[in-house]
Design a protein around this motif. Structure first.
Motif, PDB file in Angstrom:
ATOM      1  N   TRP A  44      10.603   3.370  -4.569  1.00  0.00           N
ATOM      2  CA  TRP A  44      11.405   2.802  -3.485  1.00  0.00           C
ATOM      3  C   TRP A  44      12.089   1.705  -4.162  1.00  0.00           C
ATOM      4  CZ3 TRP A  44      14.971   6.295   0.005  1.00  0.00           C
ATOM      5  CH2 TRP A  44      14.145   7.671   0.046  1.00  0.00           C
ATOM      6  N   GLY A  45      10.993   1.189  -4.066  1.00  0.00           N
ATOM      7  CA  GLY A  45      11.485  -1.005  -3.841  1.00  0.00           C
ATOM      8  C   GLY A  45      11.112  -1.160  -2.623  1.00  0.00           C
ATOM      9  N   VAL A  46      10.248  -0.702  -2.134  1.00  0.00           N
ATOM     10  CA  VAL A  46       9.743  -1.543  -0.954  1.00  0.00           C
ATOM     11  C   VAL A  46       8.526  -1.354  -1.179  1.00  0.00           C
ATOM     12  CG1 VAL A  46      11.646   0.247   0.437  1.00  0.00           C
ATOM     13  CG2 VAL A  46       9.487   1.421   0.347  1.00  0.00           C
ATOM     14  N   GLU A  47       7.900  -2.336   0.036  1.00  0.00           N
ATOM     15  CA  GLU A  47       7.093  -2.861   0.167  1.00  0.00           C
ATOM     16  C   GLU A  47       5.779  -1.764   1.044  1.00  0.00           C
ATOM     17  OE1 GLU A  47       4.189  -6.139   1.992  1.00  0.00           O
ATOM     18  OE2 GLU A  47       5.778  -6.183   3.271  1.00  0.00           O
ATOM     19  N   CYS A  48       4.824  -1.788   0.204  1.00  0.00           N
ATOM     20  CA  CYS A  48       3.648  -0.996   0.910  1.00  0.00           C
ATOM     21  C   CYS A  48       2.046  -2.493   0.669  1.00  0.00           C
ATOM     22  CB  CYS A  48       3.262   0.579   0.003  1.00  0.00           C
ATOM     23  SG  CYS A  48       2.296   1.527   0.670  1.00  0.00           S
ATOM     24  N   THR A  49       1.755  -1.955   1.818  1.00  0.00           N
ATOM     25  CA  THR A  49       0.016  -2.456   2.039  1.00  0.00           C
ATOM     26  C   THR A  49      -0.807  -1.714   2.598  1.00  0.00           C
ATOM     27  OG1 THR A  49       0.609  -2.860   4.837  1.00  0.00           O
ATOM     28  CG2 THR A  49       1.236  -4.437   3.091  1.00  0.00           C
ATOM     29  N   ASP A  50      -2.019  -2.238   2.314  1.00  0.00           N
ATOM     30  CA  ASP A  50      -3.380  -1.800   2.509  1.00  0.00           C
ATOM     31  C   ASP A  50      -3.401  -1.002   4.265  1.00  0.00           C
ATOM     32  OD1 ASP A  50      -3.935  -2.035   0.127  1.00  0.00           O
ATOM     33  OD2 ASP A  50      -5.395  -3.154   0.455  1.00  0.00           O
ATOM     34  N   GLN A  51      -2.569  -1.946   5.453  1.00  0.00           N
ATOM     35  CA  GLN A  51      -2.700  -1.836   5.936  1.00  0.00           C
ATOM     36  C   GLN A  51      -1.884  -0.350   6.360  1.00  0.00           C
ATOM     37  OE1 GLN A  51      -2.523  -4.730   4.520  1.00  0.00           O
ATOM     38  NE2 GLN A  51      -4.125  -5.548   5.615  1.00  0.00           N
ATOM     39  N   ASP A  52      -1.014  -0.146   5.882  1.00  0.00           N
ATOM     40  CA  ASP A  52      -0.076   0.748   6.022  1.00  0.00           C
ATOM     41  C   ASP A  52      -0.327   2.434   5.512  1.00  0.00           C
ATOM     42  OD1 ASP A  52       2.058  -0.765   6.194  1.00  0.00           O
ATOM     43  OD2 ASP A  52       2.909  -1.024   4.796  1.00  0.00           O
ATOM     44  N   CYS A  53      -1.684   2.304   4.511  1.00  0.00           N
ATOM     45  CA  CYS A  53      -2.349   3.282   4.312  1.00  0.00           C
ATOM     46  C   CYS A  53      -3.333   3.582   5.104  1.00  0.00           C
ATOM     47  CB  CYS A  53      -2.889   3.034   2.763  1.00  0.00           C
ATOM     48  SG  CYS A  53      -1.435   2.854   1.564  1.00  0.00           S
TER      49      CYS A  53
END
Length: 222
Positions: free
Chosen positions: A76-85
């Protein structure tokens, strides 16, 4: 016709018994990055990638979720972080049963031992079993097995541990793809599809369909 009386009633847990709202958790976390009109497609991709992840080499469920979330965000071309997970897994630990579950399970638990075969970890499932409202005879996790459903290993492991054959259990799930297709392939003849709208049914897989766990006592003649 005589009602089938299984030695054990075996269950999928997440989705079938626990209201496993991965879509809702992801939607809340990514509301600032994905528009409301596109969120359903985003969370569907997240679900699809989770399925793909469990078909590969075994890793604990938090890594399954993290990998699936990163792959979704990459698409999707969006940011993902370890905090999101981590936030998704934190939400997961808080979820409880569908409203129909405690009463329905309590009835069948009076007559049959209940067994969970779950794509969970040993630690995570401890949050959920006490919330089910009925005694659970045995809980088998993917961590214990070293494999996830829909792979066959979990079902084979469970049957061996219960010392019974595929014709002696009744398996209950809201997912054809994770549970009931595999159960069918293994010769588990007695199956219940809890139609919670998680995916389409297919009567070719020879199950009894109920709308919620409130219908389960009737299947076993209670």
């Amino acid at each position: 016709m005589a009602v089938f009386k299984p030695k054990f009633i075996t269950f999928d847990c997440y989705g079938t018994l626990i209201n496993f709202d991965m879509a809702g958790a992801a939607a809340a976390i990514f509301a600032d990055r994905v528009s409301p009109e596109r969120m359903e497609a985003f969370t569907t991709d997240f679900s699809t990638y989770r399925m793909d992840e469990v078909l590969g080499a075994f890793k604990l469920y938090p890594l399954v979720v993290a990998n699936a979330l990163y792959r979704t965000c990459n698409k999707w071309g969006v940011e993902c972080t370890d905090q999101d997970c981590a936030a998704v897994m934190t939400a997961c630990a808080t979820w409880g049963p569908h409203p129909d579950v405690p009463a329905g399970l309590a009835i069948v638990a009076k007559e049959f031992p209940l067994v969970l075969l779950t794509n969970s970890t040993d630690e995570l499932i401890k949050n959920h079993v006490p919330r089910l409202g009925a005694p659970i005879h045995m809980t088998i996790t993917a961590e214990e097995v070293g494999a996830y459903k829909p792979q066959m290993k979990g079902f084979e492991y469970m049957l061996n541990k219960l010392n019974c054959g595929p014709d002696e259990i009744l398996h209950v799930s809201s997912s054809l793809r994770y549970d009931l297709m595999t159960a069918y392939d293994l010769g588990i003849k007695n199956k219940v599809f809890v139609n919670r709208g998680h995916g389409p049914g297919n009567p070719a897989y020879e199950y009894t369909e109920i709308k919620d766990i409130g219908g389960l006592p009737g299947v076993v003649g209670l």
